[in-house]
Scaffold this motif. Structure first.
Motif, PDB file in Angstrom:
ATOM      1  N   GLY A 126     -40.999  27.958   9.853  1.00 11.05           N
ATOM      2  CA  GLY A 126     -40.546  26.566   9.805  1.00 11.05           C
ATOM      3  C   GLY A 126     -40.958  25.781  11.037  1.00 11.05           C
ATOM      4  N   ALA A 127     -42.067  26.182  11.667  1.00 10.02           N
ATOM      5  CA  ALA A 127     -42.417  25.609  12.970  1.00 10.02           C
ATOM      6  C   ALA A 127     -42.843  24.149  12.876  1.00 10.02           C
ATOM      7  CB  ALA A 127     -43.534  26.430  13.616  1.00 10.02           C
ATOM      8  N   ARG A 128     -43.424  23.754  11.738  1.00  4.35           N
ATOM      9  CA  ARG A 128     -43.940  22.381  11.661  1.00  4.35           C
ATOM     10  C   ARG A 128     -42.909  21.429  11.069  1.00  4.35           C
ATOM     11  NH1 ARG A 128     -49.454  20.514   8.447  1.00  4.35           N
ATOM     12  NH2 ARG A 128     -49.127  18.268   8.722  1.00  4.35           N
ATOM     13  N   PHE A 129     -42.143  21.885  10.079  1.00  2.80           N
ATOM     14  CA  PHE A 129     -41.216  20.975   9.386  1.00  2.80           C
ATOM     15  C   PHE A 129     -39.741  21.333   9.580  1.00  2.80           C
ATOM     16  CE2 PHE A 129     -45.244  20.412   7.207  1.00  2.80           C
ATOM     17  CZ  PHE A 129     -45.329  19.020   7.170  1.00  2.80           C
ATOM     18  N   GLY A 130     -39.483  22.426  10.313  1.00  2.88           N
ATOM     19  CA  GLY A 130     -38.102  22.734  10.658  1.00  2.88           C
ATOM     20  C   GLY A 130     -37.321  23.499   9.613  1.00  2.88           C
ATOM     21  N   ARG A 131     -37.963  23.872   8.493  1.00  2.00           N
ATOM     22  CA  ARG A 131     -37.246  24.666   7.485  1.00  2.00           C
ATOM     23  C   ARG A 131     -37.815  26.081   7.491  1.00  2.00           C
ATOM     24  NH1 ARG A 131     -34.983  27.822   4.087  1.00  2.00           N
ATOM     25  NH2 ARG A 131     -33.747  26.977   2.364  1.00  2.00           N
ATOM     26  N   SER A 132     -37.048  27.028   8.027  1.00  2.00           N
ATOM     27  CA  SER A 132     -37.491  28.423   8.074  1.00  2.00           C
ATOM     28  C   SER A 132     -37.380  29.060   6.698  1.00  2.00           C
ATOM     29  CB  SER A 132     -36.630  29.223   9.054  1.00  2.00           C
ATOM     30  OG  SER A 132     -36.652  28.628  10.318  1.00  2.00           O
ATOM     31  N   LEU A 133     -38.003  30.220   6.519  1.00  2.00           N
ATOM     32  CA  LEU A 133     -37.911  31.022   5.289  1.00  2.00           C
ATOM     33  C   LEU A 133     -38.288  30.187   4.071  1.00  2.00           C
ATOM     34  CD1 LEU A 133     -34.507  32.894   5.973  1.00  2.00           C
ATOM     35  CD2 LEU A 133     -36.786  33.452   6.834  1.00  2.00           C
ATOM     36  N   PHE A 134     -39.355  29.406   4.211  1.00  2.00           N
ATOM     37  CA  PHE A 134     -39.723  28.486   3.113  1.00  2.00           C
ATOM     38  C   PHE A 134     -40.123  29.259   1.863  1.00  2.00           C
ATOM     39  CE2 PHE A 134     -42.563  26.017   0.513  1.00  2.00           C
ATOM     40  CZ  PHE A 134     -42.011  24.755   0.508  1.00  2.00           C
ATOM     41  N   GLY A 135     -41.143  30.112   1.972  1.00  2.00           N
ATOM     42  CA  GLY A 135     -41.687  30.780   0.789  1.00  2.00           C
ATOM     43  C   GLY A 135     -40.703  31.762   0.175  1.00  2.00           C
ATOM     44  N   SER A 136     -40.044  32.553   1.016  1.00  2.00           N
ATOM     45  CA  SER A 136     -39.084  33.523   0.477  1.00  2.00           C
ATOM     46  C   SER A 136     -37.861  32.801  -0.073  1.00  2.00           C
ATOM     47  CB  SER A 136     -38.686  34.539   1.555  1.00  2.00           C
ATOM     48  OG  SER A 136     -38.161  33.902   2.697  1.00  2.00           O
ATOM     49  N   GLY A 137     -37.450  31.732   0.603  1.00  2.00           N
ATOM     50  CA  GLY A 137     -36.305  30.960   0.109  1.00  2.00           C
ATOM     51  C   GLY A 137     -36.608  30.285  -1.219  1.00  2.00           C
ATOM     52  N   ALA A 138     -37.854  29.810  -1.370  1.00  2.00           N
ATOM     53  CA  ALA A 138     -38.250  29.178  -2.630  1.00  2.00           C
ATOM     54  C   ALA A 138     -38.241  30.211  -3.758  1.00  2.00           C
ATOM     55  CB  ALA A 138     -39.638  28.558  -2.497  1.00  2.00           C
ATOM     56  N   ALA A 139     -38.795  31.386  -3.491  1.00  2.00           N
ATOM     57  CA  ALA A 139     -38.826  32.435  -4.526  1.00  2.00           C
ATOM     58  C   ALA A 139     -37.413  32.887  -4.876  1.00  2.00           C
ATOM     59  CB  ALA A 139     -39.668  33.614  -4.041  1.00  2.00           C
ATOM     60  N   ALA A 140     -36.561  32.963  -3.866  1.00  2.00           N
ATOM     61  CA  ALA A 140     -35.190  33.432  -4.102  1.00  2.00           C
ATOM     62  C   ALA A 140     -34.310  32.349  -4.729  1.00  2.00           C
ATOM     63  CB  ALA A 140     -34.575  33.909  -2.777  1.00  2.00           C
ATOM     64  N   GLY A 141     -34.786  31.117  -4.732  1.00  2.00           N
ATOM     65  CA  GLY A 141     -34.004  30.017  -5.287  1.00  2.00           C
ATOM     66  C   GLY A 141     -33.050  29.386  -4.290  1.00  2.00           C
ATOM     67  N   ALA A 142     -33.066  29.873  -3.051  1.00  2.00           N
ATOM     68  CA  ALA A 142     -32.152  29.338  -2.041  1.00  2.00           C
ATOM     69  C   ALA A 142     -32.657  28.002  -1.486  1.00  2.00           C
ATOM     70  CB  ALA A 142     -31.991  30.340  -0.899  1.00  2.00           C
ATOM     71  N   LEU A 143     -33.969  27.800  -1.511  1.00  2.00           N
ATOM     72  CA  LEU A 143     -34.533  26.537  -1.045  1.00  2.00           C
ATOM     73  C   LEU A 143     -34.666  25.602  -2.244  1.00  2.00           C
ATOM     74  CD1 LEU A 143     -37.252  25.731   1.413  1.00  2.00           C
ATOM     75  CD2 LEU A 143     -37.712  25.106  -0.957  1.00  2.00           C
ATOM     76  N   LYS A 144     -34.063  24.434  -2.111  1.00  2.00           N
ATOM     77  CA  LYS A 144     -34.137  23.440  -3.181  1.00  2.00           C
ATOM     78  C   LYS A 144     -35.108  22.332  -2.767  1.00  2.00           C
ATOM     79  CE  LYS A 144     -30.657  25.100  -5.733  1.00  2.00           C
ATOM     80  NZ  LYS A 144     -31.105  26.516  -5.734  1.00  2.00           N
ATOM     81  N   PRO A 145     -36.094  22.027  -3.614  1.00  2.00           N
ATOM     82  CA  PRO A 145     -37.080  20.999  -3.245  1.00  2.00           C
ATOM     83  C   PRO A 145     -36.436  19.695  -2.772  1.00  2.00           C
ATOM     84  CG  PRO A 145     -37.796  22.135  -5.228  1.00  2.00           C
ATOM     85  CD  PRO A 145     -36.426  22.678  -4.894  1.00  2.00           C
ATOM     86  N   ASP A 146     -35.350  19.282  -3.418  1.00  2.00           N
ATOM     87  CA  ASP A 146     -34.718  18.010  -3.032  1.00  2.00           C
ATOM     88  C   ASP A 146     -34.229  18.026  -1.579  1.00  2.00           C
ATOM     89  OD1 ASP A 146     -35.245  16.946  -5.446  1.00  2.00           O
ATOM     90  OD2 ASP A 146     -33.192  17.122  -6.237  1.00  2.00           O
ATOM     91  N   ASP A 147     -33.821  19.209  -1.113  1.00  2.00           N
ATOM     92  CA  ASP A 147     -33.262  19.294   0.236  1.00  2.00           C
ATOM     93  C   ASP A 147     -34.317  19.150   1.324  1.00  2.00           C
ATOM     94  OD1 ASP A 147     -30.828  19.685  -0.936  1.00  2.00           O
ATOM     95  OD2 ASP A 147     -30.814  21.870  -0.657  1.00  2.00           O
ATOM     96  N   VAL A 148     -35.576  19.392   0.983  1.00  2.00           N
ATOM     97  CA  VAL A 148     -36.623  19.365   2.018  1.00  2.00           C
ATOM     98  C   VAL A 148     -37.644  18.260   1.774  1.00  2.00           C
ATOM     99  CG1 VAL A 148     -36.371  21.813   2.549  1.00  2.00           C
ATOM    100  CG2 VAL A 148     -37.986  21.126   0.778  1.00  2.00           C
ATOM    101  N   HIS A 149     -37.414  17.491   0.726  1.00  2.00           N
ATOM    102  CA  HIS A 149     -38.390  16.494   0.284  1.00  2.00           C
ATOM    103  C   HIS A 149     -38.723  15.495   1.382  1.00  2.00           C
ATOM    104  CE1 HIS A 149     -40.242  13.469  -2.349  1.00  2.00           C
ATOM    105  NE2 HIS A 149     -40.489  14.504  -3.113  1.00  2.00           N
ATOM    106  N   ASN A 150     -37.735  15.137   2.197  1.00  2.00           N
ATOM    107  CA  ASN A 150     -37.942  14.082   3.193  1.00  2.00           C
ATOM    108  C   ASN A 150     -38.337  14.596   4.572  1.00  2.00           C
ATOM    109  OD1 ASN A 150     -37.352  11.965   1.388  1.00  2.00           O
ATOM    110  ND2 ASN A 150     -35.152  12.353   1.650  1.00  2.00           N
ATOM    111  N   LEU A 151     -38.551  15.891   4.704  1.00  2.00           N
ATOM    112  CA  LEU A 151     -38.926  16.434   6.023  1.00  2.00           C
ATOM    113  C   LEU A 151     -40.309  15.926   6.417  1.00  2.00           C
ATOM    114  CD1 LEU A 151     -37.754  20.170   5.753  1.00  2.00           C
ATOM    115  CD2 LEU A 151     -36.582  18.251   6.875  1.00  2.00           C
ATOM    116  N   LYS A 152     -40.407  15.598   7.718  1.00  2.00           N
ATOM    117  CA  LYS A 152     -41.697  15.153   8.266  1.00  2.00           C
ATOM    118  C   LYS A 152     -42.007  15.958   9.512  1.00  2.00           C
ATOM    119  CE  LYS A 152     -41.948  10.339   6.717  1.00  2.00           C
ATOM    120  NZ  LYS A 152     -40.957  10.469   5.633  1.00  2.00           N
TER     121      LYS A 152
END
Ligand SMILES: [Zn+2]
Length: 414
Positions: A126-152
């Protein structure tokens, strides 16, 4: 079980090759969703393509998978992340990936009762956008696209645009979950990133799980008054109550095994030299692997703060800032991991993980375990991160043994 074939030395040489390719005097530069990350990925993919019988694909979240089919589709996963923080170390994440590559070289061509898969997770750090465990969280369903949509990022680039440059559509990242449908075990090797194994003079350890965290703000309210005119016995000094509480929190944690308690911030008011403080707010961050222990630590801390507050004539209130449950790893896999470590190094140690890892996302879904290898001086996320090469070699061999054992274990589970 045969152990010949795994070339641990080659894995260390490949780690150096990767460090040379995507690092420099300031450290590793494999920040996810950048050109250098892509370069690291291409390097890994090239290595994987050199192994016969592997099927290689990238999923909807940008995770790279290499599959060695077995007699059954039930799969044992070997996980890693080739991304790094900026000015990062040569081992964090890369060791997991390169060691798994070497294990695949040995095990992929063999006939196996279950499938074996390597996964290089996208954007663990998560070094560039501040959200760690992006790929594993997405696969596990823990990361929701809406929650990270506005990250810059720092330059104002939006996360969805950066993902698109790498072929990833944010709204579809949870489709990566289908990769986990047949997964029955998840194994991850990682550097410890702490000082415990080095202090015990051990190369390898088995990770019991990741800490649960209780994070609170603790506010003491008294009455500030003049430092000259107010006798000591009538003061209602909020800072003194906070300070006494902080040492009580520390002493409680120090008396227990493998837990942490940290006071990070302390704010006082009015914060001038000629008055004692009527207000003091501080943080408490408590961590433990056992949920009952964590709950007991919290309740003891509250009691201590209330006792001290009463003695100091102030009031105290607590506000929870954040909390996460402990994530324990699988007991049977922990035993297999211990066997593997014993076989290659003769001694083992069980320890919790302070940092979160991709394994924490997987542990919610399937039996999971991690191996730790010693970190010198406990340093990580810096170019000074290091581990003796002989210990790195032991860690590759231990992962290989664990993978073999886990394949047998998975084959005999219903
Ligand atoms: Zn890592």
């Amino acid at each position: 079980m045969q152990t010949e074939g795994v070339d641990a030395r080659r894995a260390v040489e490949e780690l150096k090759e990767l460090a040379y390719l995507t690092g420099g005097p300031d450290g590793a530069r494999r920040v996810a969703w950048t050109d250098e990350w892509r370069e690291a990925r291409d390097w890994l993919r090239g290595k994987l393509e050199g192994i016969d019988s592997l099927e290689i694909e990238t999923d909807e979240a940008g995770n790279l998978w290499a599959t060695a089919p077995g007699d059954s589709e039930r799969a044992v996963l070997l996980g890693g992340h080739i991304d790094s923080v900026p000015q990062g170390g040569w081992l964090d994440g890369a060791l997991n990936t390169v060691a798994a590559l070497e294990v695949m070289r040995v095990l992929a061509p063999r006939q196996r009762p279950v499938t074996l898969r390597l996964v290089d997770w996208a954007d663990e750090e998560g070094a560039r956008f501040g959200r760690s465990l992006f790929g594993s969280g997405a696969a596990a369903g823990a990361l929701k696209p809406d929650d990270v949509h506005n990250l810059k990022d720092r330059d104002g680039v939006a996360l969805p645009d950066a993902l698109l440059e790498h072929g990833v559509v944010l709204d579809r990242v949870n489709e990566a979950g289908r990769q986990l449908e047949n997964a029955v075990a998840y194994l991850e090797l990682h550097i410890e990133q702490g000082p415990v194994l080095e202090r015990m003079n051990l190369p390898l350890g088995v990770v019991l799980g990741t800490f649960g965290v209780e994070r609170h703000a603790v506010r003491f309210t008294g009455q500030h008054a003049h430092s000259g005119s107010t006798p000591m016995d009538v003061r209602r000094d909020a800072f003194i109550a906070a300070a006494r509480s902080a040492t009580a929190f520390r002493d409680d944690a120090a008396a227990r095994d493998d837990v942490r308690a940290t006071t990070g911030f302390v704010n006082v008011s009015p914060a001038i030299v000629t008055a004692f403080n009527g207000l003091c707010e501080m943080s408490l961050d408590q961590r433990a692997l056992d949920p009952d222990v964590l709950a007991d630590m919290l309740s003891k801390a509250r009691q201590a703060s209330e006792r001290v507050a009463e003695e100091e004539g102030v009031s105290v209130e607590w506000e929870r800032l954040w909390q996460i449950e402990p994530i324990p790893f699988d007991g049977e896999l922990i035993s297999l991991a211990e066997e593997a470590v014993m076989e290659v190094s003769g001694q083992s140690h069980r320890l919790p993980s302070g940092p979160l890892h991709d394994a924490a996302e997987m542990a919610r879904l399937m039996p999971t375990v991690m191996l730790f290898v010693k970190s010198l001086r406990g340093l990580s996320h810096t170019k000074d991160e290091d581990t003796p090469e002989e210990d790195l070699e032991l860690s590759v061999r231990a992962l290989h043994r664990l993978a073999e054992k886990s394949v047998d274990w998975a084959a005999h589970r219903s």
